[in-house]
Design a protein around this motif. Structure first.
Motif, mmCIF file in Angstrom:
data_model
loop_
_atom_site.group_PDB
_atom_site.id
_atom_site.type_symbol
_atom_site.label_atom_id
_atom_site.label_comp_id
_atom_site.label_asym_id
_atom_site.label_seq_id
_atom_site.Cartn_x
_atom_site.Cartn_y
_atom_site.Cartn_z
ATOM 1 N N UNK A 180 -34.075 -30.053 1.621
ATOM 2 C CA UNK A 180 -34.191 -31.515 1.513
ATOM 3 C C UNK A 180 -33.052 -32.022 0.633
ATOM 4 N N UNK A 181 -32.018 -32.542 1.287
ATOM 5 C CA UNK A 181 -30.868 -33.111 0.589
ATOM 6 C C UNK A 181 -30.520 -34.436 1.274
ATOM 7 N N UNK A 182 -31.313 -35.467 1.040
ATOM 8 C CA UNK A 182 -31.185 -36.729 1.790
ATOM 9 C C UNK A 182 -29.835 -37.425 1.643
ATOM 10 N N UNK A 183 -29.099 -37.169 0.559
ATOM 11 C CA UNK A 183 -27.827 -37.857 0.351
ATOM 12 C C UNK A 183 -26.636 -37.089 0.925
ATOM 13 N N UNK A 184 -26.906 -35.939 1.514
ATOM 14 C CA UNK A 184 -25.820 -35.118 2.054
ATOM 15 C C UNK A 184 -25.258 -35.722 3.334
ATOM 16 N N UNK A 185 -23.978 -35.447 3.591
ATOM 17 C CA UNK A 185 -23.332 -35.842 4.839
ATOM 18 C C UNK A 185 -22.851 -34.580 5.538
ATOM 19 N N UNK A 186 -22.901 -34.590 6.860
ATOM 20 C CA UNK A 186 -22.449 -33.429 7.613
ATOM 21 C C UNK A 186 -20.915 -33.405 7.664
ATOM 22 N N UNK A 187 -20.355 -32.240 7.672
ATOM 23 C CA UNK A 187 -18.917 -32.013 7.619
ATOM 24 C C UNK A 187 -18.176 -32.754 8.736
ATOM 25 N N UNK A 188 -18.658 -32.613 9.963
ATOM 26 C CA UNK A 188 -17.965 -33.262 11.083
ATOM 27 C C UNK A 188 -18.016 -34.783 10.992
ATOM 28 N N UNK A 189 -19.089 -35.326 10.421
ATOM 29 C CA UNK A 189 -19.164 -36.775 10.228
ATOM 30 C C UNK A 189 -18.167 -37.220 9.166
ATOM 31 N N UNK A 190 -18.002 -36.402 8.145
ATOM 32 C CA UNK A 190 -17.017 -36.721 7.109
ATOM 33 C C UNK A 190 -15.611 -36.724 7.708
ATOM 34 N N UNK A 191 -15.316 -35.736 8.572
ATOM 35 C CA UNK A 191 -14.012 -35.696 9.224
ATOM 36 C C UNK A 191 -13.810 -36.927 10.112
ATOM 37 N N UNK A 192 -14.853 -37.277 10.839
ATOM 38 C CA UNK A 192 -14.767 -38.432 11.734
ATOM 39 C C UNK A 192 -14.491 -39.713 10.942
ATOM 40 N N UNK A 193 -15.168 -39.855 9.816
ATOM 41 C CA UNK A 193 -14.949 -41.046 8.984
ATOM 42 C C UNK A 193 -13.546 -41.028 8.392
ATOM 43 N N UNK A 194 -13.102 -39.858 7.939
ATOM 44 C CA UNK A 194 -11.783 -39.749 7.330
ATOM 45 C C UNK A 194 -10.659 -40.054 8.295
ATOM 46 N N UNK A 195 -10.865 -39.741 9.580
ATOM 47 C CA UNK A 195 -9.831 -40.011 10.593
ATOM 48 C C UNK A 195 -9.559 -41.512 10.735
ATOM 49 N N UNK A 196 -10.550 -42.314 10.402
ATOM 50 C CA UNK A 196 -10.408 -43.765 10.548
ATOM 51 C C UNK A 196 -9.707 -44.401 9.352
ATOM 52 N N UNK A 197 -9.464 -43.600 8.298
ATOM 53 C CA UNK A 197 -8.871 -44.134 7.078
ATOM 54 C C UNK A 197 -7.455 -43.608 6.884
ATOM 55 N N UNK A 198 -6.696 -44.298 6.076
ATOM 56 C CA UNK A 198 -5.327 -43.877 5.781
ATOM 57 C C UNK A 198 -5.344 -42.863 4.645
ATOM 58 N N UNK A 199 -4.765 -41.718 4.892
ATOM 59 C CA UNK A 199 -4.659 -40.684 3.861
ATOM 60 C C UNK A 199 -3.611 -41.100 2.827
ATOM 61 N N UNK A 200 -4.014 -41.161 1.563
ATOM 62 C CA UNK A 200 -3.102 -41.541 0.480
ATOM 63 C C UNK A 200 -2.483 -40.262 -0.072
ATOM 64 N N UNK A 201 -1.228 -40.048 0.255
ATOM 65 C CA UNK A 201 -0.553 -38.806 -0.138
ATOM 66 C C UNK A 201 -0.459 -38.696 -1.659
#
Length: 563
Positions: A180-201
């Motif tokens: 039971x870890x209600x605040x956790x996010x799945x890895x692939x969802x994190x990748x999907x969200x990150x793809x929509x954002x600009x990576x700050x080098x």
């Protein structure tokens, strides 16, 4: 300090020194390779391969997620608790590219062990496998963790294969206990969200921390070795200078059975091979020898690393002997002393020498190695790497006579900055820039090093360092135990096992209770195999249990039995 002319053994292609400032950070080194080799395969696992370009994109997405959707900032500590899966390099590189610090956590750890490391390292986020999430859930409230990212075994495999793999692991093999870890996010969802954002080098500096790598160190208590970007770059450059004798850029295939959370595999197998543009074949479960050998048969592999026990097990398998070794260029052993009989058996089967190296977590880890050019000397760990100084001294710090055993000291750009938040321990192990390894060694006139003895009182179980303090501190919390002492004992097969000597507080205590108690609180390889009850234990005049005396008594008992 007596000068040792080991550099005379370097072929012309190997520099005597390396430049640890060649790259401004480990991120710069990695990004250079991701671009240079973007069309080449970088990592393969379970039949799925990702190119350097694909891992570049994925790790940028992961970094962007951390930067955009969490409260994490540059310099924060993020734990990775994963076996060898494609998710590991993506998460590790993403964390570094976001300017954060990687804290590797052994997936085999019990909640008891996890709690200590996660708290000690001040970890604020964790990437873990669903299989271990129940352990995290049980101790989460005792940590500083705010961000939890959970992945499943098949997440980066092809869509159909990944789905089938995750279904099988969870519902058929039942390897994912409920959590039971209600605040956790799945890895692939994190990748999907990150793809929509600009990576700050981010441009980390060489002196900034890249890895907080935990080790028992030289005194037994778990400590985080602070490895800077510069430390790791230096070791990559040092390792590369040796392996380039045999290896070519963009052409090599490295088999990686040792876990990437271990510093040996992380630096030697993954990071140094990224520098060369090699493909890494990640083995998730090398203990399944049948499956491992089948995987070996699928590749024209050119490099492999491992520990003595793994090479011994492989060489004894008939299926392994039938493989094609014509492409194999380098086989290297580390982590535990390589036995001559294993090295000879390996070479008889593969026709390729098994060369041994030496290192410590505190040195990122490589210090010395036999070169893969036919100059290796069996029974030694080779010669110091470029830019690495080594000396052998007595307990007073004076150089010992040539060929005599003494304390092994090391200095070089790969040596850690410090132990995390442990200044007293740092002062003990870093004296005037020299790392006190705690190992006893002999150095030949021309620089070949032979390790005579292991770190005092350390127990080496199948390549894993086990420290008596940790076992004793756990078992003495048992209500029926008064005191205890742990040592390593050699078995017939020349493997080391743990023996625990216990003084009872309650006469009803049984050996099976002791072992069961340890199993609940310690990783499997740290659980004692033997338990002996005693009325008292030998102690010093200040009350410290004398493990050395226990070891001597055990040797005398074995001598009596054998005679």
């Amino acid at each position: 300090m007596q000068e040792h002319p080991w550099s005379q053994h370097y072929p012309p292609s190997v520099p005597h020194t390396i430049n640890p400032d060649r790259y401004e950070s480990l991120v710069a080194l990695v990004e250079e390779s991701l671009e240079r080799y973007k069309q080449l395969p970088m990592c393969e696992n379970m039949g799925t391969s990702l190119t350097y370009g694909e891992i570049d994109t994925l790790s940028q997405a992961f970094a962007a997620y951390l930067q955009t959707y969490t409260s994490l900032r540059q310099g924060d500590h993020i734990a990775i608790q994963l076996p060898n899966l494609l998710q590991y390099p993506v998460a590790m590189l993403g964390i570094l590219r976001a300017g954060m610090v990687v804290v590797n956590v052994n997936p085999l750890y019990t909640p008891y062990e996890m709690e200590y490391q996660l708290k000690d390292a001040a970890v604020k986020a964790i990437v873990t496998l669903a299989n271990f999430a129940h352990n995290l859930a049980s101790i989460l409230h005792k940590t500083f963790i705010e961000t939890i990212i959970i992945t499943e075994v098949g997440d980066l495999l092809s869509r159909l294969k990944g789905h089938l793999t995750n279904f099988a692991v969870k519902h058929i093999k039942r390897l994912v206990p409920s959590y039971h870890l209600p605040k956790a996010i799945m890895f692939n969802k994190a990748l999907q969200a990150g793809r929509q954002e600009k990576f700050k080098r981010i441009r980390p500096r060489g002196e900034q921390t890249a890895f907080l790598q935990y080790t028992g160190g030289t005194t037994g208590i778990a400590k985080g070795a602070v490895l800077t970007h510069k430390n790791v770059i230096a070791n990559i450059e040092q390792i590369s200078s040796f392996v380039r004798i045999k290896l070519k850029e963009g052409e090599e295939v490295m088999m990686t059975p040792l876990p990437l959370y271990h510093i040996f595999s992380l630096t030697v197998n993954l990071l140094a091979m990224i520098k060369l543009g090699a493909k890494n074949v990640l083995i998730t479960n090398p203990r399944d020898l049948k499956a491992f050998i089948k995987e070996l048969s699928r590749h024209r592999f050119t490099c492999i690393t491992g520990v003595n026990t793994l090479f011994n097990s492989l060489s004894a398998q008939q299926q392994f002997a039938s493989l094609d070794f014509s492409s194999l260029k380098i086989a290297s052993a580390g982590g535990i002393a390589l036995q001559d009989i294993v090295a000879k058996q390996w070479e008889a089967v593969t026709d390729v020498p098994l060369i041994e190296g030496y290192g410590l977590t505190e040195a990122s880890p490589s210090i010395a190695c036999n070169m893969p050019d036919g100059t290796h000397r069996m029974g030694t760990v080779g010669i110091p790497l470029p830019s690495t100084l080594v000396k052998i001294v007595d307990d007073a710090g004076q150089d010992v006579a040539e060929g005599k055993p003494g304390n092994l000291l090391v200095k070089g750009p790969q040596v850690m900055k410090e132990y995390w938040q442990k200044p007293a321990e740092t002062e003990k192990v870093l004296l005037n820039g020299w790392l006190q390894t705690g190992d006893v060694a002999v150095m030949s006139k021309d620089g070949y090093i032979k390790i005579v003895d292991r770190k005092k009182e350390m127990i080496n179980v199948s390549g894993f360092n086990v420290y008596p303090n940790e076992i004793e501190s756990v078992i003495t919390t048992h209500p029926k135990v008064l005191e205890a002492g742990a040592i390593g004992v050699l078995e017939v097969c020349a493997k080391e096992a743990i023996k625990l000597f216990v003084v009872k507080k309650d006469p009803s205590l049984m050996a099976k209770e002791v072992i069961a108690y340890c199993k609940d609180r310690l990783t499997n390889y740290k659980v004692p195999k033997y338990v002996e009850f005693r009325d008292s234990l030998p102690k010093s005049n200040v009350g410290k249990v004398l493990r050395r005396v226990l070891q001597e008594e055990e040797m005398q008992r074995l001598d009596t039995v054998s005679s």
